[in-house]
Design an enzyme around this catalytic site. Structure first.
Site, mmCIF file in Angstrom:
data_model
loop_
_atom_site.group_PDB
_atom_site.id
_atom_site.type_symbol
_atom_site.label_atom_id
_atom_site.label_comp_id
_atom_site.label_asym_id
_atom_site.label_seq_id
_atom_site.Cartn_x
_atom_site.Cartn_y
_atom_site.Cartn_z
ATOM 1 N N CYS A 420 0.753 -1.250 0.000
ATOM 2 C CA CYS A 420 0.000 0.000 0.000
ATOM 3 C C CYS A 420 0.787 1.307 0.000
ATOM 4 C CB CYS A 420 -0.950 -0.002 1.178
ATOM 5 S SG CYS A 420 -2.238 1.176 0.885
ATOM 6 N N ASP A 452 -2.848 25.200 3.528
ATOM 7 C CA ASP A 452 -3.268 25.379 2.139
ATOM 8 C C ASP A 452 -2.660 24.239 1.321
ATOM 9 O OD1 ASP A 452 -4.145 26.699 -0.295
ATOM 10 O OD2 ASP A 452 -4.305 28.471 0.984
ATOM 11 N N ASP A 453 -2.688 24.363 -0.020
ATOM 12 C CA ASP A 453 -2.131 23.292 -0.844
ATOM 13 C C ASP A 453 -0.636 23.151 -0.615
ATOM 14 O OD1 ASP A 453 -4.510 22.639 -1.979
ATOM 15 O OD2 ASP A 453 -4.349 24.180 -3.518
ATOM 16 N N ASP A 493 21.938 18.095 8.392
ATOM 17 C CA ASP A 493 22.487 18.622 7.129
ATOM 18 C C ASP A 493 22.542 20.144 7.142
ATOM 19 O OD1 ASP A 493 22.949 16.220 5.852
ATOM 20 O OD2 ASP A 493 20.906 16.082 5.067
ATOM 21 N N GLY A 543 3.174 18.542 5.270
ATOM 22 C CA GLY A 543 3.666 17.181 5.140
ATOM 23 C C GLY A 543 2.693 16.302 4.397
#
Ligand SMILES: Cc1cc2nc3c(=O)[nH]c(=O)nc-3n(C[C@H](O)[C@H](O)[C@H](O)COP(=O)(O)OP(=O)(O)OC[C@H]3O[C@@H](n4cnc5c(N)ncnc54)[C@H](O)[C@@H]3O)c2cc1C
Length: 759
Positions: A420, A452-453, A493, A543
C-alpha cells in the site's frame, strides 16, 4: 513475537519493569496473542532483581548479574519499550500520562512499580537519610555512600533504620562490604560502626523466633549494634532522634522502613489502602477499574494482605500474564491464590544465609549456596532468551471486535499484504496532529496554522535558502524517540552547513490498522519530531502521510544562510595542518543491528539514543566560531565515506587516529563480533581509500570507520592552533565525547587519501 503483518487491535500497557512484569513479558514473548501489542513504560532499562541485591551490596555479584535487561527482554517479547516515567492516568480516555512524552493509550493497563520509601512522616528523613527504595535507584546512592566512607578520615557510623528482613540483610551486607573496602585501602575495618534500629520490640517481626534468634546471634557476633523499640522520630544532619527522646550520632543514615505507594496514584481515582497501595481483587484487577491491573509491592490484595517481598511479585507474574491474556480476549479471569507459607532465604553478607518458612528455620553456608543457585537460575530465565521462530504472517485474531473495528482490521490486513501507499484518512490525521504545537515563525507566511495546498515562506533580504531531505524506516519500537531522531537527523544537514533551521515538511508512512492505533502512532512520532524542530527554531509547515508496511519518517528541511555564503561551512575547504574534530561518538549502525538480533545490551542502546537525540546546532556554531575550514554531518556513509567526501574537493589527504575515535559503549564489541548494519558492505567498498589497509584491517576499531550513522555528529577541520580550545568548548556545551581524531595532510602522490593510525 508479533507478526509485522498483523495490525494492532489491542494495547496492553505495563507501567514499571518490576518482578511481575518481567514474567508477563517472558510469557507473552513465548506465546503472543495475535493482534495484541505490549508496551512497557519504565524509568530504567535495567531492572534490579531484589533477591540478589544484598549479595550485590556485599560484593558477591556484579551490577549486570543482578539486573534484568528490560529493553532486551521487551524486544524478545515483541513489546515496545518506552523509557519514561508514568506520572498519572486519564482513566476515562484510557491513557497513561508520562513525564517526557504525550499520553500513551491503553486498552488494558498493568501497574508494577514497587514501593516508595515512607519517609515523609519523619521530620528530616527525606532530606538527610538515604532511602533504599526505589531499589532501582539504590545503586547510585550506594556507590556514593561507599565513596563517602572511603574518603572520610577516621571512624564512620552508619545507622540502618528498619528492623525487617530488608534492613537486617542490608545492614549485614553493607558492613561486610565496607569493612572489606577499608581493609583494601590498608585501614582498620573496626573504624566502621553499624547501628540497626527497629521500631518494634524485636527485629524480623514477620519471621519465627528461631530465625530471630539466629539473626540476633549473627548481628551480635558481627558487632552490629541493635536498638530495639527505637522508633526514629526525627533525622538531622549526622544525628537521629528516637521516640524516647534519646539521640544517636550517625554519619550516614540508610532508610529501610515500611514503604508506601507512589504519590501520583492518589490522583488516579483508583482505590488505595492506608499506605497508598492499590487495592486489587484476587484476579489482580484493581477494585476500581477492571481494565487496570496491579501486582507486586504496589498491589494490596483485599482480604489477603501480603508481605512486601519480591517473592510475591515474582509469583504474581504468571497469573497476571494469564489474566491479561484472558481479559484481552474477553474470557473469564482466574483468581491468584498466594501461598500460605513462603520461603525466605535471608543472607548475612558473608556467603551464609538463614532460611525461614512458617515456623521453620535453618541456616548455613549451604543455604547461601542454595539461594545463589535459585537466584542465578531465576536471572538466567531473563538473560538467556531463546531464539524464537520468525513470526508467521497475519494470524486470525482472537480478539472480539465491534463491527466498525472489524471492518477497519480487515481493510488493514488487505492493505498490508499489498504494501500500500494510500493516504491516511483526514479525520485520523486531524485527530493525531490536532494537539501538536509547532512553533510559528514570522517568515512562514502560509503554514500549518493556516493550511493550504502548499506552504509559503519568506526568504529574508540578504539570505539564501539551504535545502535538504532525509527519510528512513523506524529502527526502534518507540515512535516518540524515533520521531526525535528522524528530525535531528534531517536537521543535521542544515547545521553542518552552518545554516539556521527555518522550516520543515514531513513525509510519513504508517502501517494501516485500527484508526485509533494509527492515530496514536502518528501522534507519538510527530510529537517527538516537533519537540526537536521547535527546539531548533524550525517551523513544521506541512507534510504528507501515507500507509505502508513499516513506520517511517523523513523531512524536507530548509535553512537560511547569508547570501554571500560567508557562514556556509562546506565539505571542501580543508587545509593541510588542520585538526579533524568529531563532535559525537560513532557506532550507531552496529549497535542497532545488534539490537535487532537481541545481542545489544539495553544500556548501550540507551546511550546511543541519547547521542542521536542530541542536536548538532550548538556544535555547528562552536565549530564555526573556532574557524572550521570544512564540515559535514556523519550519516549513512560512515566516518570514512564522509571524510573522503571532504578530502576529495579539498585536494588534501587525511590521517585518522583509531585510538582517539570516540566510540559508543558496546559498538566495538558488536562490530568485532561481526554484527554490522545492512549498509556496511556498501561502505566497505571504499576501503581502497585507505592507504595502509593491510596494516590496520585487524584493528578492533577498523570496521567502525565504515559504520553508517544515524543522527551522527559533525566532522570538521579546525585550524591546529584552535583545535584544543574547540574540543574543550564542545565538551562544555554537552558534547561529552567530542574529540580531535586526526589531521589533514597535504595531498601526496598516493591514490588512497586516508591513513589510519593504529598506534
Ligand atoms: C535491601 C532489600 C533487600 C530485599 N531483599 C529481598 C529478598 O531477598 N527477597 C524478597 O523477596 N524481597 C526482598 N526485598 C523486597 C523487594 O525489594 C520488593 O518486594 C520487590 O522489589 C518488589 O518488587 P516489585 O516488582 O513490586 O517492584 P520493583 O522491583 O521495585 O520494580 C518496580 C519497577 O518499576 C519502575 N517504576 C517505578 N515507578 C515507575 C513509574 N512511575 N514509571 C515507570 N516506571 C516506574 C522501577 O524503575 C522498577 O523498574 C528486599 C528489599 C530491600 C529494600
Amino acid at each position: 513475537m508479533q507478526s509485522p503483518d498483523q495490525p494492532v487491535l489491542r494495547d496492553i500497557v505495563l507501567i514499571g519493569g518490576g518482578h511481575s512484569h518481567v514474567g508477563v513479558l517472558k510469557t507473552f514473548g513465548m506465546r503472543p496473542v495475535p493482534g495484541v501489542r505490549l508496551t512497557v513504560i519504565c524509568r530504567e532499562s535495567r531492572t534490579p532483581y531484589s533477591g540478589m541485591l544484598p549479595g550485590y551490596v556485599a560484593g558477591h555479584y556484579s551490577f549486570d548479574e543482578v539486573h534484568i535487561d528490560l529493553r532486551r527482554l521487551a524486544h524478545f517479547a515483541g513489546a515496545r519499550f518506552f523509557r519514561d516515567e508514568a506520572i498519572g492516568l486519564d482513566r476515562d480516555a484510557r491513557k497513561v500520562l508520562c513525564a517526557d512524552r504525550p499520553p500513551v493509550s491503553y486498552d488494558l493497563l498493568s501497574i508494577n512499580i514497587g514501593s516508595t520509601p515512607g519517609m515523609n512522616d519523619v521530620v528530616g528523613a527525606a532530606e538527610f537519610a538515604v532511602p533504599v527504595k526505589p531499589i532501582s535507584a539504590f545503586n547510585e546512592r550506594w556507590v556514593q555512600l561507599r565513596n563517602r566512607v572511603r574518603e572520610r578520615a577516621g571512624a564512620t557510623r552508619i545507622a540502618v533504620v528498619g528492623g525487617g528482613a530488608g534492613g537486617v540483610e542490608l545492614a549485614l551486607a553493607m558492613q561486610y562490604r565496607l569493612r572489606n573496602d577499608l581493609k583494601s585501602t590498608g585501614r582498620d575495618p573496626d573504624e566502621l560502626v553499624v547501628h540497626l534500629l527497629s521500631a518494634g520490640p524485636d527485629i524480623l517481626p514477620t519471621h519465627n523466633a528461631r530465625v530471630r534468634r539466629a539473626f540476633s546471634r549473627v548481628l551480635a557476633e558481627r558487632g552490629i549494634k541493635v536498638h530495639r523499640g527505637s522508633q526514629v522520630t526525627e533525622v538531622a544532619p549526622g544525628r537521629l532522634r528516637v521516640a524516647d527522646g534519646s539521640t544517636l550520632d550517625a554519619d550516614d543514615i540508610v532508610w529501610v522502613t515500611r514503604a508506601s505507594g507512589a504519590p501520583w496514584l492518589r490522583a488516579t481515582g483508583l482505590e488505595l489502602d492506608d499506605d497508598g497501595f492499590i487495592r486489587v481483587t484476587g484476579t489482580l484487577q484493581t477494585v476500581t477499574d477492571a481494565n487496570v491491573f496491579a501486582a507486586g509491592d504496589i498491589a494490596s490484595m483485599v482480604g489477603r494482605p501480603l508481605e512486601k517481598a519480591g517473592v510475591f511479585a515474582v509469583r504474581q507474574g504468571r497469573p497476571l500474564a494469564g489474566n491479561l491474556r484472558r481479559a484481552v480476549q474477553g474470557q473469564p479471569l482466574a483468581n491468584y491464590r498466594p501461598q500460605q507459607r513462603w520461603l525466605a532465604l535471608i543472607s548475612t553478607g558473608d556467603q551464609y544465609a538463614v532460611a525461614s518458612r512458617g515456623a521453620l528455620g535453618f541456616q548455613g553456608r549451604w543455604v547461601w549456596r542454595w539461594k545463589d543457585w535459585i537466584d542465578r537460575r531465576f536471572m538466567a530465565r531473563y538473560s538467556e532468551l531463546p531464539a524464537m521462530p520468525a513470526a508467521p504472517r497475519a494470524q486470525p485474531p482472537s480478539i472480539q471486535l465491534g463491527d466498525d473495528e472489524a471492518a477497519q482490521a480487515i481493510s488493514a490486513i488487505a492493505m498490508r499484504c499489498g504494501g500500500c501507499g494510500a493516504k491516511v484518512g483526514a479525520s485520523v490525521l486531524g485527530r493525531a496532529l490536532g494537539g501538536l504545537r509547532p512553533i510559528e515563525r514570522d517568515d512562514v507566511l502560509i503554514g500549518l496554522h493556516a493550511p493550504d495546498d502548499a506552504a509559503v515562506v519568506r526568504v529574508p533580504p540578504g539570505k539564501a535558502v539551504v535545502h535538504s531531505v532525509d527519510f528512513f524506516r523506524a529502527f526502534i519500537d518507540d515512535p516518540y524517540v524515533f520521531g526525535m531522531v528522524a528530525a535531528n537527523h534531517a536537521l543535521g544537514d542544515l547545521f553542518a552547513m552552518g545554516a539556521e533551521a527555518q522550516s520543515a515538511a514531513a513525509i510519513v508512512t504508517v502501517p494501516p490498522g485500527l484508526d485509533a492505533k494509527v492515530e496514536d502512532d502518528l501522534r507519538q512520532m510527530m510529537s517527538g519530531a516537533i519537540a526537536v524542530l521547535n527546539e531548533a527554531g524550525c517551523a513544521l509547515i506541512g507534510g504528507h502521510t501515507g500507509e505502508g508496511r513499516e513506520l517511517a519518517l523523513g523531512f524536507a528541511v530548509n535553512g537560511l544562510v547569508d547570501e554571500d555564503l560567508a557562514q556556509v561551512m562546506r565539505k571542501g575547504g580543508m587545509r593541510a595542518g588542520d585538526v579533524l574534530v568529531l563532535t559525537k561518538p560513532i557506532g550507531t549502525g552496529t549497535l542497532f543491528a545488534a539490537h535487532a538480533r537481541q545481542l545489544a545490551r539495553g544500556a548501550w542502546i540507551d546511550a546511543a539514543l541519547e547521542t542521536m537525540c542530541q542536536s548538532n546546532r550548538l556544535a555547528a556554531r562552536c565549530l564555526f566560531d573556532h574557524g572550521a575550514t570544512a564540515c559535514t554531518d556523519l550519516t549513512g556513509f560512515g566516518l570514512l565515506g564522509h571524510l573522503v567526501e571532504m578530502t576529495r574537493p579539498s585536494g588534501v589527504d587525511a590521517e585518522l587516529d583509531l585510538t582517539a575515535l570516540p566510540v559508543l559503549d558496546g559498538a566495538e564489541e558488536c562490530s568485532t563480533a561481526g554484527v554490522v548494519s545492512s549498509l556496511q558492505p556498501a561502505n566497505v567498498r571504499l576501503r581502497r581509500a585507505i592507504r595502509n589497509q593491510a596494516e590496520v584491517h585487524r584493528h578492533p576499531r577498523y570496521p567502525l570507520v565504515f559504520d553508517p550513522q544515524t543522527a551522527g555528529g559533525l566532522l570538521a577541520s579546525i585550524p591546529a592552533d584552535r583545535a584544543a580550545a574547540c574540543v574543550e568548548a564542545l565538551r562544555a556545551l554537552g558534547y561529552a565525547q567530542a574529540s580531535a581524531i586526526g589531521r589533514v595532510l597535504p595531498q601526496g602522490d598516493a591514490l588512497a587519501p586516508i591513513i589510519l593510525n593504529a598506534g
